[in-house]
Motif scaffolding. Structure first.
Motif, mmCIF file in Angstrom:
data_model
loop_
_atom_site.group_PDB
_atom_site.id
_atom_site.type_symbol
_atom_site.label_atom_id
_atom_site.label_comp_id
_atom_site.label_asym_id
_atom_site.label_seq_id
_atom_site.Cartn_x
_atom_site.Cartn_y
_atom_site.Cartn_z
ATOM 1 N N SER A 11 -12.019 26.193 27.898
ATOM 2 C CA SER A 11 -12.862 25.888 27.185
ATOM 3 C C SER A 11 -12.301 27.292 25.510
ATOM 4 O O SER A 11 -13.275 26.951 24.913
ATOM 5 C CB SER A 11 -14.870 27.325 27.425
ATOM 6 O OG SER A 11 -15.618 27.064 26.379
ATOM 7 N N HIS A 12 -12.413 27.771 26.100
ATOM 8 C CA HIS A 12 -11.465 29.218 24.794
ATOM 9 C C HIS A 12 -10.507 28.318 23.894
ATOM 10 O O HIS A 12 -10.726 28.587 23.076
ATOM 11 C CB HIS A 12 -11.307 29.682 25.818
ATOM 12 C CG HIS A 12 -10.808 31.387 24.499
ATOM 13 N ND1 HIS A 12 -11.620 32.225 23.591
ATOM 14 C CD2 HIS A 12 -9.318 31.588 23.842
ATOM 15 C CE1 HIS A 12 -11.061 32.669 22.259
ATOM 16 N NE2 HIS A 12 -9.399 31.927 22.976
ATOM 17 N N ASN A 13 -9.873 27.803 24.744
ATOM 18 C CA ASN A 13 -8.696 27.132 24.203
ATOM 19 C C ASN A 13 -9.463 25.963 23.345
ATOM 20 O O ASN A 13 -8.441 25.871 21.928
ATOM 21 C CB ASN A 13 -7.721 26.305 24.988
ATOM 22 C CG ASN A 13 -7.113 27.915 25.674
ATOM 23 O OD1 ASN A 13 -6.785 28.400 25.352
ATOM 24 N ND2 ASN A 13 -6.122 27.465 26.391
ATOM 25 N N LEU A 14 -9.944 25.421 24.043
ATOM 26 C CA LEU A 14 -10.487 23.861 22.739
ATOM 27 C C LEU A 14 -11.625 24.321 22.016
ATOM 28 O O LEU A 14 -11.666 24.032 20.412
ATOM 29 C CB LEU A 14 -11.308 23.404 24.059
ATOM 30 C CG LEU A 14 -11.073 22.526 25.177
ATOM 31 C CD1 LEU A 14 -11.825 21.829 25.794
ATOM 32 C CD2 LEU A 14 -9.582 21.299 24.201
ATOM 33 N N LEU A 15 -12.767 25.318 22.623
ATOM 34 C CA LEU A 15 -12.789 26.220 21.033
ATOM 35 C C LEU A 15 -11.935 26.845 19.699
ATOM 36 O O LEU A 15 -12.492 26.818 18.561
ATOM 37 C CB LEU A 15 -13.596 26.666 21.561
ATOM 38 C CG LEU A 15 -15.968 26.568 22.133
ATOM 39 C CD1 LEU A 15 -15.730 27.020 22.797
ATOM 40 C CD2 LEU A 15 -16.552 25.548 21.171
ATOM 41 N N ALA A 20 -10.026 25.842 14.079
ATOM 42 C CA ALA A 20 -9.441 25.696 13.513
ATOM 43 C C ALA A 20 -9.365 25.019 12.844
ATOM 44 O O ALA A 20 -8.938 24.836 10.895
ATOM 45 C CB ALA A 20 -8.033 26.624 14.171
ATOM 46 N N ALA A 21 -9.429 23.611 12.933
ATOM 47 C CA ALA A 21 -9.600 22.444 12.851
ATOM 48 C C ALA A 21 -10.156 22.322 11.849
ATOM 49 O O ALA A 21 -10.253 21.811 10.632
ATOM 50 C CB ALA A 21 -10.039 21.508 13.803
ATOM 51 N N THR A 22 -11.414 22.659 11.775
ATOM 52 C CA THR A 22 -13.442 23.368 11.309
ATOM 53 C C THR A 22 -12.598 23.829 10.045
ATOM 54 O O THR A 22 -13.198 23.559 8.643
ATOM 55 C CB THR A 22 -13.951 23.785 11.760
ATOM 56 O OG1 THR A 22 -14.210 22.496 13.305
ATOM 57 C CG2 THR A 22 -15.441 23.503 10.936
ATOM 58 N N MET A 23 -12.581 25.091 10.140
ATOM 59 C CA MET A 23 -11.541 26.148 8.928
ATOM 60 C C MET A 23 -10.880 24.998 8.321
ATOM 61 O O MET A 23 -10.679 25.624 7.181
ATOM 62 C CB MET A 23 -11.001 27.137 9.276
ATOM 63 C CG MET A 23 -11.902 27.793 10.106
ATOM 64 S SD MET A 23 -13.479 29.074 8.870
ATOM 65 C CE MET A 23 -12.207 30.242 7.648
ATOM 66 N N ARG A 24 -9.420 24.415 8.140
ATOM 67 C CA ARG A 24 -8.774 23.394 7.708
ATOM 68 C C ARG A 24 -9.207 22.567 6.926
ATOM 69 O O ARG A 24 -9.204 22.759 5.190
ATOM 70 C CB ARG A 24 -7.477 23.261 8.416
ATOM 71 C CG ARG A 24 -6.464 21.993 7.920
ATOM 72 C CD ARG A 24 -6.183 22.716 6.736
ATOM 73 N NE ARG A 24 -5.179 21.799 5.970
ATOM 74 C CZ ARG A 24 -4.041 22.070 5.307
ATOM 75 N NH1 ARG A 24 -5.052 23.590 4.209
ATOM 76 N NH2 ARG A 24 -3.969 21.554 4.206
ATOM 77 N N MET A 25 -10.112 22.096 7.248
ATOM 78 C CA MET A 25 -11.388 21.370 6.509
ATOM 79 C C MET A 25 -11.903 22.481 5.516
ATOM 80 O O MET A 25 -12.177 21.676 4.484
ATOM 81 C CB MET A 25 -12.208 19.978 7.008
ATOM 82 C CG MET A 25 -11.551 19.074 7.862
ATOM 83 S SD MET A 25 -12.593 18.717 9.367
ATOM 84 C CE MET A 25 -13.026 17.365 7.353
#
Length: 72
Positions: A11-15, A20-25
Motif C-alpha cells: 500500500s505504501h509503495n503504491l501510494l 510522485a506521479a501526481t506531483m509531476r503533473m
C-alpha cells in the motif's frame, strides 16, 4: 492470506508512486506545460499509478493465496 505487514508495505509503495506521479503533473501545470509529450507521459504515469492503487485496494478479500505477493 498475506500478512498485514505485506499489505501495508505494498500500500505504501503504491501510494508513493501515485503521489510522485501526481506531483509531476502539478509541476507541469505550474510550468504551464499541459500539453505535448511531457504532459502525455505524466498523465499516463498518474493514470497507471491510480489504476494500480485502485486494483490493489479493491482486491476481493480472501481471494489472494497466502504465498502470492501483492502485485500491481
Amino acid at each position: 492470506m498475506a500478512s498485514i505487514d505485506d499489505f501495508r508495505i505494498e500500500s505504501h509503495n503504491l501510494l508513493m508512486e501515485l503521489d510522485a506521479a501526481t506531483m509531476r503533473m502539478m509541476m507541469l501545470v505550474s510550468a504551464r506545460c499541459v500539453s505535448g509529450p511531457d504532459w502525455d507521459a505524466a498523465s499516463k504515469r498518474q493514470h497507471d499509478a491510480y489504476e494500480s492503487w485502485d486494483k490493489f485496494i479493491n482486491f476481493p478479500s480472501g481471494a489472494m493465496p497466502s504465498n502470492a505477493p501483492f502485485t500491481n
